[in-house]
Design a protein around this motif. Structure first.
Motif, PDB file in Angstrom:
ATOM      1  N   PHE A  30      61.739   3.227  42.844  1.00 26.55           N
ATOM      2  CA  PHE A  30      62.274   4.544  42.491  1.00 26.55           C
ATOM      3  C   PHE A  30      61.370   5.678  42.962  1.00 26.55           C
ATOM      4  O   PHE A  30      61.833   6.672  43.492  1.00 26.55           O
ATOM      5  CB  PHE A  30      62.439   4.698  40.971  1.00 26.55           C
ATOM      6  CG  PHE A  30      63.368   3.712  40.339  1.00 26.55           C
ATOM      7  CD1 PHE A  30      64.589   3.388  40.904  1.00 26.55           C
ATOM      8  CD2 PHE A  30      63.030   3.102  39.150  1.00 26.55           C
ATOM      9  CE1 PHE A  30      65.452   2.490  40.302  1.00 26.55           C
ATOM     10  CE2 PHE A  30      63.883   2.203  38.540  1.00 26.55           C
ATOM     11  CZ  PHE A  30      65.092   1.891  39.115  1.00 26.55           C
ATOM     12  N   TYR A  31      60.077   5.527  42.689  1.00 28.48           N
ATOM     13  CA  TYR A  31      59.137   6.642  42.870  1.00 28.48           C
ATOM     14  C   TYR A  31      58.177   6.464  44.038  1.00 28.48           C
ATOM     15  O   TYR A  31      57.486   7.405  44.404  1.00 28.48           O
ATOM     16  CB  TYR A  31      58.300   6.848  41.606  1.00 28.48           C
ATOM     17  CG  TYR A  31      59.101   6.961  40.340  1.00 28.48           C
ATOM     18  CD1 TYR A  31      60.197   7.822  40.241  1.00 28.48           C
ATOM     19  CD2 TYR A  31      58.766   6.217  39.232  1.00 28.48           C
ATOM     20  CE1 TYR A  31      60.926   7.915  39.067  1.00 28.48           C
ATOM     21  CE2 TYR A  31      59.496   6.312  38.051  1.00 28.48           C
ATOM     22  CZ  TYR A  31      60.566   7.155  37.986  1.00 28.48           C
ATOM     23  OH  TYR A  31      61.288   7.249  36.825  1.00 28.48           O
ATOM     24  N   GLY A  32      58.090   5.260  44.584  1.00 26.06           N
ATOM     25  CA  GLY A  32      57.121   4.968  45.629  1.00 26.06           C
ATOM     26  C   GLY A  32      55.806   4.505  45.016  1.00 26.06           C
ATOM     27  O   GLY A  32      55.460   4.848  43.888  1.00 26.06           O
ATOM     28  N   ALA A  33      55.063   3.712  45.791  1.00 27.06           N
ATOM     29  CA  ALA A  33      53.824   3.107  45.295  1.00 27.06           C
ATOM     30  C   ALA A  33      52.786   4.148  44.903  1.00 27.06           C
ATOM     31  O   ALA A  33      52.108   4.002  43.881  1.00 27.06           O
ATOM     32  CB  ALA A  33      53.254   2.154  46.343  1.00 27.06           C
ATOM     33  N   ALA A  34      52.636   5.208  45.683  1.00 28.71           N
ATOM     34  CA  ALA A  34      51.599   6.213  45.394  1.00 28.71           C
ATOM     35  C   ALA A  34      51.856   6.898  44.056  1.00 28.71           C
ATOM     36  O   ALA A  34      50.928   7.064  43.250  1.00 28.71           O
ATOM     37  CB  ALA A  34      51.525   7.239  46.514  1.00 28.71           C
ATOM     38  N   LYS A  35      53.112   7.282  43.778  1.00 29.59           N
ATOM     39  CA  LYS A  35      53.442   7.943  42.513  1.00 29.59           C
ATOM     40  C   LYS A  35      53.235   6.995  41.341  1.00 29.59           C
ATOM     41  O   LYS A  35      52.728   7.385  40.286  1.00 29.59           O
ATOM     42  CB  LYS A  35      54.889   8.460  42.551  1.00 29.59           C
ATOM     43  CG  LYS A  35      55.331   9.152  41.282  1.00 29.59           C
ATOM     44  CD  LYS A  35      54.633  10.480  41.082  1.00 29.59           C
ATOM     45  CE  LYS A  35      55.227  11.248  39.918  1.00 29.59           C
ATOM     46  NZ  LYS A  35      54.501  12.470  39.625  1.00 29.59           N
ATOM     47  N   VAL A  36      53.618   5.740  41.514  1.00 31.54           N
ATOM     48  CA  VAL A  36      53.441   4.748  40.453  1.00 31.54           C
ATOM     49  C   VAL A  36      51.953   4.566  40.151  1.00 31.54           C
ATOM     50  O   VAL A  36      51.560   4.530  38.979  1.00 31.54           O
ATOM     51  CB  VAL A  36      54.112   3.409  40.827  1.00 31.54           C
ATOM     52  CG1 VAL A  36      53.659   2.285  39.914  1.00 31.54           C
ATOM     53  CG2 VAL A  36      55.628   3.561  40.779  1.00 31.54           C
ATOM     54  N   GLU A  37      51.122   4.480  41.168  1.00 25.53           N
ATOM     55  CA  GLU A  37      49.676   4.325  40.933  1.00 25.53           C
ATOM     56  C   GLU A  37      49.098   5.557  40.239  1.00 25.53           C
ATOM     57  O   GLU A  37      48.229   5.431  39.367  1.00 25.53           O
ATOM     58  CB  GLU A  37      48.935   4.041  42.242  1.00 25.53           C
ATOM     59  CG  GLU A  37      49.266   2.693  42.845  1.00 25.53           C
ATOM     60  CD  GLU A  37      49.049   1.504  41.911  1.00 25.53           C
ATOM     61  OE1 GLU A  37      48.022   1.471  41.188  1.00 25.53           O
ATOM     62  OE2 GLU A  37      49.907   0.600  41.901  1.00 25.53           O
ATOM     63  N   GLU A  38      49.607   6.726  40.566  1.00 26.23           N
ATOM     64  CA  GLU A  38      49.169   7.964  39.917  1.00 26.23           C
ATOM     65  C   GLU A  38      49.540   7.936  38.427  1.00 26.23           C
ATOM     66  O   GLU A  38      48.727   8.293  37.566  1.00 26.23           O
ATOM     67  CB  GLU A  38      49.842   9.150  40.618  1.00 26.23           C
ATOM     68  CG  GLU A  38      49.546  10.499  40.037  1.00 26.23           C
ATOM     69  CD  GLU A  38      50.368  11.592  40.731  1.00 26.23           C
ATOM     70  OE1 GLU A  38      50.922  12.437  40.003  1.00 26.23           O
ATOM     71  OE2 GLU A  38      50.459  11.589  41.979  1.00 26.23           O
ATOM     72  N   ILE A  39      50.746   7.499  38.123  1.00 25.48           N
ATOM     73  CA  ILE A  39      51.196   7.421  36.735  1.00 25.48           C
ATOM     74  C   ILE A  39      50.399   6.364  35.969  1.00 25.48           C
ATOM     75  O   ILE A  39      49.963   6.600  34.836  1.00 25.48           O
ATOM     76  CB  ILE A  39      52.708   7.141  36.658  1.00 25.48           C
ATOM     77  CG1 ILE A  39      53.486   8.379  37.138  1.00 25.48           C
ATOM     78  CG2 ILE A  39      53.130   6.746  35.240  1.00 25.48           C
ATOM     79  CD1 ILE A  39      54.967   8.143  37.336  1.00 25.48           C
ATOM     80  N   ILE A  40      50.181   5.207  36.583  1.00 25.74           N
ATOM     81  CA  ILE A  40      49.387   4.153  35.935  1.00 25.74           C
ATOM     82  C   ILE A  40      48.000   4.681  35.597  1.00 25.74           C
ATOM     83  O   ILE A  40      47.505   4.481  34.479  1.00 25.74           O
ATOM     84  CB  ILE A  40      49.304   2.890  36.824  1.00 25.74           C
ATOM     85  CG1 ILE A  40      50.671   2.193  36.887  1.00 25.74           C
ATOM     86  CG2 ILE A  40      48.224   1.932  36.309  1.00 25.74           C
ATOM     87  CD1 ILE A  40      50.759   1.094  37.938  1.00 25.74           C
ATOM     88  N   ALA A  41      47.378   5.364  36.531  1.00 30.90           N
ATOM     89  CA  ALA A  41      46.021   5.885  36.309  1.00 30.90           C
ATOM     90  C   ALA A  41      45.978   6.911  35.182  1.00 30.90           C
ATOM     91  O   ALA A  41      44.984   6.995  34.450  1.00 30.90           O
ATOM     92  CB  ALA A  41      45.481   6.492  37.598  1.00 30.90           C
TER      93      ALA A  41
END
Length: 165
Positions: A30-41
């Motif tokens: 949905f959001y792309g890997a970079a956005k997901v990693e940003e949210i996880i962090a």
């Protein structure tokens, strides 16, 4: 077999693993890997998990088989209201379909005596989660453009279920 229990601070690393694995598998499309990693962090940092775990108005549960944490759920009850907010319910991708989500959801429903409704936000594209929540008595009651923290810009359905109170 997984057992649902209250989470403790020693579970934080495993909880973060569940959150990271589940977010990568579910939301990267949905959001792309970079956005997901940003949210996880941000949303699933050690400090964020610890803060949720320590909330006096919250209930933080894990599903544990003695070797690993297969899922987690966190909900809170704002004082002065009869509404419980389910903030997180995640099951490791390889543990999905084992009844862990069902057991966590059922336990959260019993943790807040006197509550009259349970509410949550879910991504409108997360069809498996929407179907899960509908199967457990929740229905769409609204929408938001800012799921989660602050002005996230992430759209979500708001789902609600009446509770016995």
């Amino acid at each position: 077999m997984f057992f649902v229990r209250s989470a403790s601070s020693r579970d934080i690393p495993a909880i973060r693993e569940v959150l990271a694995e589940t977010w990568r598998a579910t939301y990267a499309p949905f959001y792309g890997a970079a956005k997901v990693e940003e949210i996880i962090a941000d949303w699933h940092s050690e400090a964020a998990v610890k803060a949720s775990l320590e909330r006096p108005d919250g209930e933080f549960l894990v599903a544990d088989d003695g070797n690993r944490i297969g899922g987690m759920a966190f909900a809170s009850h704002a004082s002065g209201t009869h509404v419980v907010s389910l903030h997180q319910l995640y099951v490791r991708p390889e543990c999905q379909g084992l009844g862990i989500g069902r057991d966590l959801f059922a336990e959260i429903e019993t943790c807040f005596p006197g509550a009259q409704s349970l509410t949550l936000e879910v991504d409108p594209g997360n069809e498996p989660a929407i179907a899960f929540y509908q199967a457990h008595g929740m229905s769409e009651t609204g929408r938001t453009d800012n799921c989660g923290k602050g002005q996230s810009g992430i759209p979500a359905l708001i789902m609600t279920k009446p509770l016995a109170g």
